[in-house]
Scaffold this motif. Structure first.
Motif, PDB file in Angstrom:
ATOM      1  N   LEU A  33       4.498   5.078  -3.100  1.00  0.00           N
ATOM      2  CA  LEU A  33       3.814   4.028  -3.849  1.00  0.00           C
ATOM      3  C   LEU A  33       3.878   4.347  -5.333  1.00  0.00           C
ATOM      4  O   LEU A  33       3.520   5.441  -5.758  1.00  0.00           O
ATOM      5  CB  LEU A  33       2.355   3.923  -3.408  1.00  0.00           C
ATOM      6  N   ALA A  34       4.322   3.388  -6.106  1.00  0.00           N
ATOM      7  CA  ALA A  34       4.395   3.527  -7.563  1.00  0.00           C
ATOM      8  C   ALA A  34       4.526   2.142  -8.157  1.00  0.00           C
ATOM      9  O   ALA A  34       4.920   1.192  -7.468  1.00  0.00           O
ATOM     10  CB  ALA A  34       5.584   4.399  -7.975  1.00  0.00           C
ATOM     11  N   SER A  35       4.217   2.009  -9.427  1.00  0.00           N
ATOM     12  CA  SER A  35       4.464   0.731 -10.076  1.00  0.00           C
ATOM     13  C   SER A  35       5.960   0.455 -10.073  1.00  0.00           C
ATOM     14  O   SER A  35       6.790   1.374 -10.141  1.00  0.00           O
ATOM     15  CB  SER A  35       3.941   0.751 -11.517  1.00  0.00           C
ATOM     16  N   ARG A  36       6.297  -0.820  -9.977  1.00  0.00           N
ATOM     17  CA  ARG A  36       7.719  -1.168  -9.981  1.00  0.00           C
ATOM     18  C   ARG A  36       8.360  -0.796 -11.314  1.00  0.00           C
ATOM     19  O   ARG A  36       9.545  -0.458 -11.383  1.00  0.00           O
ATOM     20  CB  ARG A  36       7.901  -2.658  -9.704  1.00  0.00           C
ATOM     21  N   GLU A  37       7.570  -0.827 -12.382  1.00  0.00           N
ATOM     22  CA  GLU A  37       8.102  -0.441 -13.690  1.00  0.00           C
ATOM     23  C   GLU A  37       8.536   1.026 -13.686  1.00  0.00           C
ATOM     24  O   GLU A  37       9.592   1.370 -14.232  1.00  0.00           O
ATOM     25  CB  GLU A  37       7.050  -0.676 -14.769  1.00  0.00           C
ATOM     26  N   LEU A  56      -4.664  -2.380  -1.281  1.00  0.00           N
ATOM     27  CA  LEU A  56      -5.057  -1.546  -2.417  1.00  0.00           C
ATOM     28  C   LEU A  56      -4.174  -0.307  -2.390  1.00  0.00           C
ATOM     29  O   LEU A  56      -4.120   0.393  -1.378  1.00  0.00           O
ATOM     30  CB  LEU A  56      -6.535  -1.172  -2.312  1.00  0.00           C
ATOM     31  N   MET A  57      -3.473  -0.050  -3.493  1.00  0.00           N
ATOM     32  CA  MET A  57      -2.536   1.065  -3.550  1.00  0.00           C
ATOM     33  C   MET A  57      -2.761   1.902  -4.799  1.00  0.00           C
ATOM     34  O   MET A  57      -2.931   1.348  -5.895  1.00  0.00           O
ATOM     35  CB  MET A  57      -1.094   0.559  -3.566  1.00  0.00           C
ATOM     36  N   PRO A  58      -2.740   3.228  -4.666  1.00  0.00           N
ATOM     37  CA  PRO A  58      -2.788   4.065  -5.856  1.00  0.00           C
ATOM     38  C   PRO A  58      -1.472   3.972  -6.613  1.00  0.00           C
ATOM     39  O   PRO A  58      -0.398   3.862  -6.005  1.00  0.00           O
ATOM     40  CB  PRO A  58      -3.008   5.468  -5.295  1.00  0.00           C
ATOM     41  N   GLN A  59      -1.556   3.981  -7.938  1.00  0.00           N
ATOM     42  CA  GLN A  59      -0.376   3.849  -8.789  1.00  0.00           C
ATOM     43  C   GLN A  59      -0.350   4.963  -9.825  1.00  0.00           C
ATOM     44  O   GLN A  59      -1.358   5.640 -10.069  1.00  0.00           O
ATOM     45  CB  GLN A  59      -0.398   2.498  -9.508  1.00  0.00           C
ATOM     46  N   TRP A  99      -9.782   8.272   1.949  1.00  0.00           N
ATOM     47  CA  TRP A  99      -8.557   7.492   2.051  1.00  0.00           C
ATOM     48  C   TRP A  99      -7.934   7.342   0.658  1.00  0.00           C
ATOM     49  O   TRP A  99      -8.619   7.502  -0.346  1.00  0.00           O
ATOM     50  CB  TRP A  99      -8.830   6.113   2.657  1.00  0.00           C
ATOM     51  N   GLN A 100      -6.659   7.032   0.617  1.00  0.00           N
ATOM     52  CA  GLN A 100      -5.974   6.849  -0.665  1.00  0.00           C
ATOM     53  C   GLN A 100      -5.470   5.424  -0.883  1.00  0.00           C
ATOM     54  O   GLN A 100      -5.155   5.051  -2.005  1.00  0.00           O
ATOM     55  CB  GLN A 100      -4.807   7.837  -0.778  1.00  0.00           C
ATOM     56  N   ASP A 143      -3.243   6.792 -12.829  1.00  0.00           N
ATOM     57  CA  ASP A 143      -4.599   6.868 -12.275  1.00  0.00           C
ATOM     58  C   ASP A 143      -5.219   5.485 -12.122  1.00  0.00           C
ATOM     59  O   ASP A 143      -6.353   5.230 -12.525  1.00  0.00           O
ATOM     60  CB  ASP A 143      -5.496   7.757 -13.146  1.00  0.00           C
ATOM     61  N   ARG A 144      -4.450   4.585 -11.529  1.00  0.00           N
ATOM     62  CA  ARG A 144      -4.906   3.206 -11.342  1.00  0.00           C
ATOM     63  C   ARG A 144      -4.803   2.822  -9.871  1.00  0.00           C
ATOM     64  O   ARG A 144      -4.035   3.404  -9.110  1.00  0.00           O
ATOM     65  CB  ARG A 144      -4.036   2.232 -12.153  1.00  0.00           C
ATOM     66  N   TRP A 145      -5.566   1.819  -9.511  1.00  0.00           N
ATOM     67  CA  TRP A 145      -5.346   1.089  -8.275  1.00  0.00           C
ATOM     68  C   TRP A 145      -4.677  -0.238  -8.614  1.00  0.00           C
ATOM     69  O   TRP A 145      -5.030  -0.885  -9.610  1.00  0.00           O
ATOM     70  CB  TRP A 145      -6.659   0.768  -7.580  1.00  0.00           C
ATOM     71  N   LEU A 146      -3.733  -0.644  -7.786  1.00  0.00           N
ATOM     72  CA  LEU A 146      -3.213  -2.008  -7.840  1.00  0.00           C
ATOM     73  C   LEU A 146      -3.738  -2.719  -6.605  1.00  0.00           C
ATOM     74  O   LEU A 146      -3.508  -2.264  -5.479  1.00  0.00           O
ATOM     75  CB  LEU A 146      -1.686  -2.024  -7.854  1.00  0.00           C
ATOM     76  N   VAL A 147      -4.466  -3.788  -6.812  1.00  0.00           N
ATOM     77  CA  VAL A 147      -5.030  -4.562  -5.708  1.00  0.00           C
ATOM     78  C   VAL A 147      -4.336  -5.913  -5.667  1.00  0.00           C
ATOM     79  O   VAL A 147      -4.340  -6.656  -6.656  1.00  0.00           O
ATOM     80  CB  VAL A 147      -6.548  -4.749  -5.879  1.00  0.00           C
ATOM     81  N   THR A 148      -3.722  -6.221  -4.526  1.00  0.00           N
ATOM     82  CA  THR A 148      -3.038  -7.489  -4.325  1.00  0.00           C
ATOM     83  C   THR A 148      -3.737  -8.242  -3.205  1.00  0.00           C
ATOM     84  O   THR A 148      -3.814  -7.751  -2.078  1.00  0.00           O
ATOM     85  CB  THR A 148      -1.557  -7.276  -3.969  1.00  0.00           C
ATOM     86  N   LEU A 149      -4.268  -9.418  -3.521  1.00  0.00           N
ATOM     87  CA  LEU A 149      -4.860 -10.299  -2.525  1.00  0.00           C
ATOM     88  C   LEU A 149      -3.798 -11.261  -2.016  1.00  0.00           C
ATOM     89  O   LEU A 149      -2.913 -11.692  -2.768  1.00  0.00           O
ATOM     90  CB  LEU A 149      -6.034 -11.071  -3.124  1.00  0.00           C
TER      91      LEU A 149
END
Length: 500
Positions: A136-140, A257-260, A240-241, A263-269
């Protein structure tokens, strides 16, 4: 007819070779390949082609950011959740040794799914058992790191900020001999690979060569995304992560919800049709509170937002069947989303790009540049075949939703859907079934793994388990934050079930 000559059919209306193009042809064009698109599919294809071509040019319409990882328009889904399943991690590591460590060192997370997640399937909560690795990582960050590693190869260069305008015909008028850039510049090449994704113009370009449009199969579940970043709040009790609350046909709403990195969470609904998630700040939380479990809302309700919500709606499955075309021009291949794209909710896009690059590598490993160009038709078929399993997964699941546009499921698909419901229900309670299920979902194992006699016996032995039960707010292995009452608030925010 499946021969390496690619296009032996006589034509009565052929585009004529451009004399100016012939006179300006690069004397080294025979050892040159051009890849259109600097996304995952294009970069991995360039890395593979550099083993057989002396020069590979990646043509990208975007200006590529230098330095820090940054958003660019050519990756419109990059502000939403991305998953690189274990099969993709392994293949990219083979192509670019050491890249996994560099990604993790830059803040990416290499986790075990579902062990490191709270994951509510359409049936029930998965237990914290080992299933499949996931990066898991930002696409950038992925985009920047993969591009840097690919460009370490001195044979590969990038032409950024340069859109492609069309293909250049060879002297015979039927083969592809290069690409024309906007502004009229031409790059002569033995092979042109279109990896421009959903914006591909390959169908129109082939029409200029006299080819009919390919057949298209399309399924659209009208899935919508809404995503935003949050600072990760302190919680000593959190074990949990990441988190995934899946929807199902009676309530087609979910969230991940994914760690990025950073030190961020990315939350996609996530929601289908009229349940598509909103983009207004306050409505974002209301939607999160309406999911089948309050766990995701509880995680973010006191977290600090780092961005406004961002929407994404282009999620249809679409297969342009270039591999079925009766004629195909030598010197041209279409890869990745440009040929076959999936509903991104299943997280297979980047792994399929790696599988297509692996298929390309196998097809060209003993061929010279001229032979590769002549084998384009076979390469098109073999690389497209990498999409078959994820296509089956995505479309068979999307067909469960009444909102989905596309051919109705046939009897075999309905049987598969029924069996997979039993697989998922069994995977929630049986670690052996869970391991096989995640092996297939990660594209590491063949779907046949779920149909071998041992697995079928285990699955069918649990036939009494309901496939779509009412579920607990939290799994047995992890409860809500201490002192937080959620039941009444959740009940008030739940929307009516589909059809009510």
């Amino acid at each position: 007819m499946d021969d390496d000559a690619t296009d032996n059919h006589l034509r009565t209306t052929e585009p004529q070779a451009d004399p100016q193009a012939e006179s300006q042809e690069d004397p080294q064009a025979g050892d040159h390949a051009v890849v259109l698109g600097a996304g995952m599919a294009g970069l991995l294809a360039a890395r593979v082609l550099a083993r057989r071509f002396a020069r590979v040019t990646v043509v990208e319409r975007d200006e590529l950011p230098e330095g820090e990882a940054a958003f660019r328009p050519g990756l419109p889904q990059s502000r939403h959740a991305h998953v690189l399943w274990s099969r993709g991690v392994d293949l990219i590591e083979l192509m670019l040794p050491g890249i996994t460590g560099k990604l993790v060192g830059a803040g990416a997370h290499l986790l075990d799914s579902p062990r490191d997640f709270l994951w509510l399937s359409p049936a029930d909560w998965f237990r914290p058992v080992s299933g499949a690795r996931v990066l898991l990582a930002s696409r950038e960050l992925l985009d920047r790191t993969v591009r840097r590693e690919v460009l370490r190869n001195g044979r590969i260069r990038v032409r950024a900020g340069t859109p492609a305008a069309g293909l250049v015909a060879g002297p015979d008028g039927r083969s592809v001999a290069g690409v024309e850039l906007r502004g009229g510049e031409r790059l002569a090449a033995r092979l042109v690979v279109d990896a421009t994704g959903r914006t591909s113009k390959a169908t129109a370009w082939l029409a200029e060569f006299g080819h009919p449009a390919p057949a298209v199969t399309r399924y659209d579940s009208h899935l919508g995304y809404s995503s935003r970043y949050f600072a990760i709040p302190e919680d000593p009790g959190r074990r949990w992560q990441g988190m995934y609350v899946q929807g199902r046909p009676d309530l087609p709403r979910g969230g991940v919800l994914m760690p990025q990195d950073g030190d961020r969470w990315l939350v996609t609904l996530i929601g289908n049709g009229e349940h598509a998630p909103p983009v207004r700040d306050e409505e974002f939380f209301t939607f999160a509170r309406s999911l089948r479990s309050p766990a995701l809302y509880d995680a973010i309700r006191d977290a600090t937002p780092l961005s406004a919500p961002t929407a994404f709606r282009g999620t249809a499955n679409e297969w342009r069947h270039y591999e079925r075309m009766e004629r195909w021009p030598a010197g041209f291949v279409v890869l990745g989303d440009a040929a076959c794209r999936f509903n991104p909710v299943y997280g297979h896009g980047m792994t399929v790009a790696a599988l297509a690059a692996e298929a390309l590598a196998k097809e060209i490993r003993t061929l010279g540049p001229e032979e590769i160009a002549a084998a384009s038709r076979r390469i098109q078929r073999r690389t497209t075949a990498a999409a078959a399993v994820p296509w089956q997964i995505a479309t068979s699941e999307d067909m469960r939703y009444p909102e989905t546009d596309g051919p109705p499921p046939d009897r075999a698909t309905r049987i598969l859907q029924s069996y997979m419901s039993r697989v998922i229900a069994g995977a929630n309670t049986d670690p052996a079934i869970a391991a096989r299920f995640f092996g297939v979902l990660s594209l590491t194992s063949s779907p046949g793994t779920l149909l071998d006699p041992v697995t079928m016996v285990r699955v069918l032995s649990k036939w009494r388990l309901p496939a779509a039960p009412d579920t607990a707010d939290y799994p047995a292995h992890h409860g809500p934050p201490v002192g937080r009452a959620v039941g009444a608030e959740r009940a008030q925010s739940r929307p009516p079930a589909a059809g009510q």
